[in-house]
Design a protein around this motif. Sequence first.
Motif, mmCIF file in Angstrom:
data_model
loop_
_atom_site.group_PDB
_atom_site.id
_atom_site.type_symbol
_atom_site.label_atom_id
_atom_site.label_comp_id
_atom_site.label_asym_id
_atom_site.label_seq_id
_atom_site.Cartn_x
_atom_site.Cartn_y
_atom_site.Cartn_z
ATOM 1 N N CYS A 77 0.808 -1.229 0.000
ATOM 2 C CA CYS A 77 0.000 0.000 0.000
ATOM 3 C C CYS A 77 0.835 1.271 0.000
ATOM 4 O O CYS A 77 0.277 2.371 -0.053
ATOM 5 C CB CYS A 77 -0.959 0.008 1.189
ATOM 6 N N HIS A 128 2.680 2.475 2.435
ATOM 7 C CA HIS A 128 2.910 3.051 3.769
ATOM 8 C C HIS A 128 4.402 3.090 4.090
ATOM 9 O O HIS A 128 5.089 2.077 4.002
ATOM 10 C CB HIS A 128 2.177 2.195 4.812
ATOM 11 N N HIS A 169 2.653 -1.705 11.309
ATOM 12 C CA HIS A 169 1.779 -1.681 10.129
ATOM 13 C C HIS A 169 1.490 -3.097 9.646
ATOM 14 O O HIS A 169 0.349 -3.430 9.305
ATOM 15 C CB HIS A 169 2.440 -0.859 9.027
ATOM 16 N N THR A 172 -2.297 -4.577 9.507
ATOM 17 C CA THR A 172 -2.914 -4.741 8.192
ATOM 18 C C THR A 172 -2.708 -6.116 7.583
ATOM 19 O O THR A 172 -3.453 -6.514 6.685
ATOM 20 C CB THR A 172 -2.327 -3.714 7.191
ATOM 21 N N HIS A 196 -0.259 -6.712 5.721
ATOM 22 C CA HIS A 196 0.555 -6.517 4.512
ATOM 23 C C HIS A 196 1.934 -7.117 4.777
ATOM 24 O O HIS A 196 2.653 -6.652 5.647
ATOM 25 C CB HIS A 196 0.673 -5.032 4.172
HETATM 26 ZN ZN LIG Z 1 0.643 -1.611 3.776
#
Ligand SMILES: [Zn+2]
Length: 115
Positions: free
Chosen positions: A37, A39, A54, A58, A60
């Motif tokens: 994403c 970030h 993060h 998430t 991710h």
């Molecule tokens: Zn992310």
Amino acid sequence: MTQRAGIDQSVPPSGSGCAECEATGGWWVHLRRCAQCGHVGCCDTSPMQHATAHFRETGHPVIRSFEPGEEWFWDYTTESGFAGPGLAPPECHPEDQTVPGPADRVPGDWRDKIH
Ligand SMILES: [Zn+2]
Ligand SMILES: [Zn+2]
């Protein structure tokens, strides 16, 4: 070519500093970019470890170094590094941005505050 899960090459980074530290007035040592994403978060040496946070929030799974000259990726789910594709630019924070940074928020005793 099948793209590895957790990587979206079309997404640009969220900014030139850790998203959460920028919002809260914090500082960081090294920066990591979420490959899914975009970030940008701070590394595990940094006081707040927002890149790993993060991932926990998430799911991710992949980060890439956001440091100049570094191109490595890291997969949290396998805890292993790998070489990955190029991502949407910019591929690192500005060369003149200090490590640790940002320069105006790093305390004089920063070495006592890192992990
Ligand atoms: Zn992310
Ligand atoms: Zn941070």
